[in-house]
Design an enzyme around this catalytic site. Structure first.
Site, mmCIF file in Angstrom:
data_model
loop_
_atom_site.group_PDB
_atom_site.id
_atom_site.type_symbol
_atom_site.label_atom_id
_atom_site.label_comp_id
_atom_site.label_asym_id
_atom_site.label_seq_id
_atom_site.Cartn_x
_atom_site.Cartn_y
_atom_site.Cartn_z
ATOM 1 N N CYS A 252 0.826 -1.215 0.000
ATOM 2 C CA CYS A 252 0.000 0.000 0.000
ATOM 3 C C CYS A 252 0.854 1.256 0.000
ATOM 4 C CB CYS A 252 -0.998 -0.009 1.147
ATOM 5 S SG CYS A 252 -0.268 -0.193 2.771
ATOM 6 N N HIS A 940 -1.192 1.640 7.482
ATOM 7 C CA HIS A 940 -1.771 1.488 6.156
ATOM 8 C C HIS A 940 -1.660 2.821 5.428
ATOM 9 C CE1 HIS A 940 -4.166 -0.124 3.007
ATOM 10 N NE2 HIS A 940 -5.158 0.722 3.195
#
Ligand code: ZN
Length: 1012
Positions: A252, A940
């Site tokens: 990510c 994230h």
């Protein structure tokens, strides 16, 4: 090459002039690589020489039009005859001579000029009489093959142009070429600047042209696309650029950076318009042979084809990993690090400077800023010239001042992004558990504000205000895996404590009764003995494992005997350790008398334990310690207590007998002959490794942390324990209660205990001296009668599993309360982006590790350094330094940085004067944000970005793309900010579509377009 020319353009000069001009040109012209020479039929040329020699315009030797007919195989293909010999079949004339001859005599109609290039072959320079004949075709139609001739010095780009014309390829199509030899192997012709000779294209080989598909993929490559089904393949039509990137396992960070770059209009248009093709730099040793740029182009073309929900950037990731090993794995990385690598890789792969010259940098030496800055920028551009420099590079001024001689050094340095610090809060919020002295109150979780640079005493003081307990009566400890990982001193720095640490603050009793007596800090662990003997380590050992919460308490030295402690612990644990019913005692007493024979076995055991420790006072112990000094062992109950209590449940008339008065003089199995000597105090190394383990689950950590050990207590079950736990004198008992147990209920129990003091009873648990890890070691408390003189003194409360099950209330033990302070939602600090930029330009003093060499003092100095912004790029990337790594601490700063979406104005802090006609304004609008959620190690990444074509904002979360509102964008997750200068912003060309997905399967837009 096949152009023809026949007419006579000019009136020829006199014959003597002709002869002189041509002979001079032929004699003096040298073969220069790349220049053209022309073939002329030998017979025509000899005739012309004779003609001009006669000096007679009407001579019969007039040669007429230049005629090379004899040199051709036939007059259809005009292919040259094979094995022609220079000066027998043809002569070579330089281009200037050819031009003259052609203008004086013309050429036979339809015949092509036989132009040939001078080429540089490995051993010689010569005119290339026979060019290379190559077959050409399209990948989509391999049947239609065209034959063309190319010089060995022609570039692949020339072949590409010929093919584009030959096959009528559309101008905006992106081609790539393959070369195929007879053995059918294919090789990419990546570098279009290379020549036929350099790429080893030989006569008879085929060049195949492949054209990129409309969806951004290549016909010959395995598609890198995720599709829900085969039929969507051709039907999906979405807004170009609104396309997810599949997560390839912790990628990510890469996807987030790619989405920001993808939504940087000048860069994406550069790729979409194929401008990169002519600028790929295959030879730059600092670059990646164009491979990163090509892989990036593939991703961008696919994302902007409008034909995919999501793209799988697998090849791109492989290329990145190939060139930067730190990104090779699938661990979580920093999107800023990747962005930095990528911008650098793209720059060098697309650097228009093929050979970097060495440029010596000059110091300012008092010259005006404008002059020095322009020189620095010019020098930078001489070595670095690419779309990345055009788009992202700015210039800042760095001023160093020597503290000793006041020497000022000014340099101007280019930057690709601004890394701005966040103002570091001087305060810190800590969440801790407060454990009161009151045995019946649960631990209370508090949230307190402390100075970030404070000491442990500041934490105690803050907690004192919340609890009204004096700070001097508190001890702060880090609890990990049911033991004390660290017990802090009050003058230790709070920076040693990390936010994720479980910090417990224990209230201690106010002071000793006897001021003369020294107080001992007692660290108490809970352990459970295994049902099973550990045969592996010597036969008669039991393993133990830690459980529950440890305790800290302060006791006078005199109370540190087993008997005294047993009572202290019973009271201290009253909230979750049940005391036996009176009825249970009766049964036990009865049985004790029946089971005296067990004593033999126990005595035997003690004799084998030379390091046994008695439970009572020192004098006695020193006499009785040792294998032979056995004192009569009290009789013990060998029956399972659980059974007893069940039977005794109804007979409640019997007085409770809490006391155990067994074997005071006996040596207890304090130390362990069979214990594992390897269980040492933690070394530095173990400390650090166990710190890493701390995030793991309790059970893992427990087995790794060595909190189980083996005890040499043979027959280490209930009856043994009775012999070990020391008996208790009434006086001691009372003293202790007066001191530490003010609770009425406890006192009542104590009264009961006193009444039954003479009765013998099996104890609930036994007490062991242990080390700080909670393991028992050989030689601990060797010969001592009190447990130890050290402070803190570590002891374990060892439970037999059955006893624990019966008397230890696990769920009660785990309970805690939350203080009011925990209910207030935690406030994020808010700072303005402008403050961060000001911090970036604040004067700082260099650190010890990174001094500056003062050329005047001729030594390293801790100079003061100031950075100023000089000029800003079209697209400004601002990196918010949320990850703070210092010698003392590592943390992620989660302040909200308030940044404007429009009109970020730098005019106030740019050194270069702007606002004149030639200077661009310094106002910027936001175009993309990379977000980081989570802590230091995990987390994230996502991004917000504005589509350049429709002006709408989207939220990119790996393969998922959703519409976003402007008010969502500013959060404390924002990590990288992309701003574009207002004068360069091209307002959206497309009307914002109500539904930009044509496919009927996806009417739900705007909404998640998740294709995972
Ligand atoms: Zn100096």
């Amino acid at each position: 090459m096949a152009s023809t020319c026949s007419g006579v353009a000019t009136e020829p000069p006199g014959l003597e002039t002709q002869r002189a001009e041509i002979e001079t040109l032929m004699r003096e012209e040298e073969l220069r690589v790349g220049e053209s020479w022309y073939l002329v039929d030998c017979r025509w040329f000899e005739l012309w020489k004779e003609y001009v020699k006669t000096g007679d315009q009407n001579s019969p030797s007039f040669p007429g039009q230049i005629d090379n007919t004899e040199l051709f195989e036939n007059l259809e293909t005009y292919r040259l005859k094979e094995r022609l010999v220079e000066n027998e079949d043809f002569v070579l004339v330089p281009a200037e001579a050819w031009r003259k001859l052609l203008s004086w005599y013309g050429m036979v109609p339809e015949q092509p000029a036989l132009e040939r290039k001078v080429i540089d072959l490995p051993s010689t320079v010569k005119v290339e009489i026979y060019p290379v004949e190559i077959f050409l075709c399209l990948h989509s139609n391999m049947e239609e093959v065209v034959t063309e001739q190319f010089s060995r010095t022609d570039t692949i780009y020339t072949i590409q142009n010929v093919m584009q014309k030959q096959f009528e390829v559309e101008e905006d199509a992106e081609p790539r070429l393959w070369m195929k030899s007879s053995d059918t192997s294919c090789e990419r012709l990546r570098n279009t600047q290379m020549t036929v000779l350099d790429t080893c294209l030989a006569p008879g080989m085929t060049v195949i042209m492949e054209l990129r598909n409309a969806d951004g993929t290549w016909p010959s490559s395995r598609p890198q696309i995720m599709r829900n089904s085969v039929e969507e393949q051709d039907t999906y039509r979405g807004q170009p650029g609104v396309c997810g990137l599949t997560n390839l396992g912790n990628t990510c960070f890469m996807n987030s950076a790619l989405q920001c770059l993808s939504n940087t209009p000048p860069l994406t248009e550069y790729f979409l318009k194929n401008l990169f093709l002519g600028e790929l730099n295959f030879t730059n040793p600092l670059g990646m042979k164009g491979e990163i740029a090509e892989a990036y182009a593939d991703v961008i073309k696919q994302m902007w084809s409008g034909r995919h929900y999501s793209v799988v950037p697998r090849i791109f990731k492989t290329k990145v990993g190939h060139f930067a090993s730190q990104f090779l794995g699938y661990q979580q990385h920093d999107s800023q690090e990747l962005l930095s690598f990528l911008l650098d890789g793209l720059h060098e792969d697309l650097n228009r400077v093929k050979n970097k010259e060495y440029i010596e940098l000059r110091d300012a030496d008092g010259r005006p800023d404008q002059e020095v800055a322009e020189e620095a920028w010019r020098n930078h551009r001489r070595r670095n010239d690419s779309v990345i420099v055009d788009t992202f590079h700015g210039l800042f001024k760095s001023t160093l001042v020597c503290p000793e001689c006041q020497k000022v050094s000014v340099t101007f340095d280019p930057f690709c992004y601004l890394s701005v610090p966040l103002p570091i809060s001087k305060e810190r919020v800590m969440e801790v558990f407060f454990v009161s002295l009151d045995p019946l109150s649960k631990p209370v979780q508090h949230r307190v504000v402390v100075p970030k640079a404070g000491k442990v005493i500041d934490l105690c003081t803050a907690l004192s205000q919340a609890t009204n307990i004096p700070a001097s009566q508190m001890v702060v400890a880090d609890v990990f895996n049911h033991r004390f990982y660290k017990i802090y001193q009050v003058d230790e720095s709070l920076s040693c404590i990390l936010d994720r640490d479980d910090i417990f603050v224990y209230e201690l009793s106010s002071s000793c009764v006897d001021e003369e007596e020294e107080e001992v800090l007692l660290a108490v662990y809970m352990r459970e003995r295994s049902h099973y003997r550990d045969y592996g380590s010597g036969g008669s050992n039991y393993s133990t494992s830690l459980f529950g919460h440890p305790l800290l308490m302060a006791l006078p030295q005199s109370q540190c005997t087993r008997d005294a402690l047993y009572q202290v612990f019973l009271q201290r644990l009253a909230r979750y350790v049940r005391q036996p019913d009176p009825a249970e005692e009766v049964e036990e007493e009865e049985e004790e008398e029946e089971n005296g024979e067990d004593n033999d076995e126990e005595e035997e055991l003690y004799r084998n334990q030379p390091n046994g420790v008695s439970g009572d006072d020192i004098e006695e112990d020193s006499e009785t310690a040792g294998p032979s000094n056995r004192v009569e062992q009290p009789q013990e109950n060998t029956h399972d207590v659980t059974e007893d209590s069940e039977e005794a449940g109804t007979s409640n008339t019997v007085e409770q007998s809490q006391e155990n008065t067994h074997g005071d003089e006996q040596n207890n199995a304090q130390s362990e002959p069979g214990s594992n000597g390897a269980e040492e105090e933690k070394t530095e190394e173990e400390e650090s490794s166990s710190e890493q383990d701390r995030g793991s689950s309790t059970e893992e950590g427990q087995s790794a942390g060595g909190s189980t050990d083996t005890n040499s207590q043979d027959a280490a079950d209930g009856e043994q324990g009775a012999a070990e736990a020391s008996g208790k004198e009434e006086e001691e008992d009372e003293e202790e209660k007066d001191d530490a147990e003010p609770i009425a209920q406890v006192n009542k129990k104590a009264v009961n205990r006193r009444r039954c003091a003479e009765k013998k009873q099996k104890p609930l648990f036994i007490i062991q001296a242990v080390n700080s890890n909670g393991t028992t070691e050989r030689g601990m408390a060797d010969g001592g009668n009190t447990l130890s003189l050290s402070s803190p003194l570590y002891v374990a409360i060892d439970w037999d599993p059955d006893m624990k099950k019966k008397y230890y209330n696990e769920s009660e033990a785990e309970r805690y309360d939350k203080d009011q302070s925990m209910k207030v939602p935690q406030q994020h600090t808010t700072v303005q982006l402008q403050e961060c930029i000001e911090l970036f330009t604040t004067v700082e003093t260099l650190e010890e590790e990174n001094p500056w060499y003062c050329p005047t003092c001729k030594k390293h100095q801790l100079a003061t350094k100031k950075l100023d912004l000089w000029s800003l790029p079209e697209v400004l990337i601002i990196h918010l330094k949320r990850f703070s790594y210092t010698k003392y601490s590592r943390e992620k700063l989660d302040s909200i940085v308030e940044f404007p979406l429009r009109c970020l104005d730098f005019s106030g802090c740019l050194l270069r004067k702007t606002g004149t006609d030639s200077e661009p304004p310094s106002r910027y609008d936001l175009i993309a944000v990379s977000n980081h959620y989570g802590g230091l190690r995990d987390g994230h990444y996502t991004s917000y970005a504005q589509n350049k074509d429709n002006g709408r904002w989207y939220y990119f979360d790996d393969s998922k793309v959703t519409c976003a509102k402007e008010e969502q964008i500013v959060t404390n997750a924002a990590y990288l900010l992309f701003y574009q200068r207002q004068d360069k912003i091209r307002y959206p060309t497309l009307p914002p579509p109500d539904n930009h997905i044509a496919s009927s399967n996806h009417d739900s837009v705007p909404g998640p377009m998740d294709i995972d």
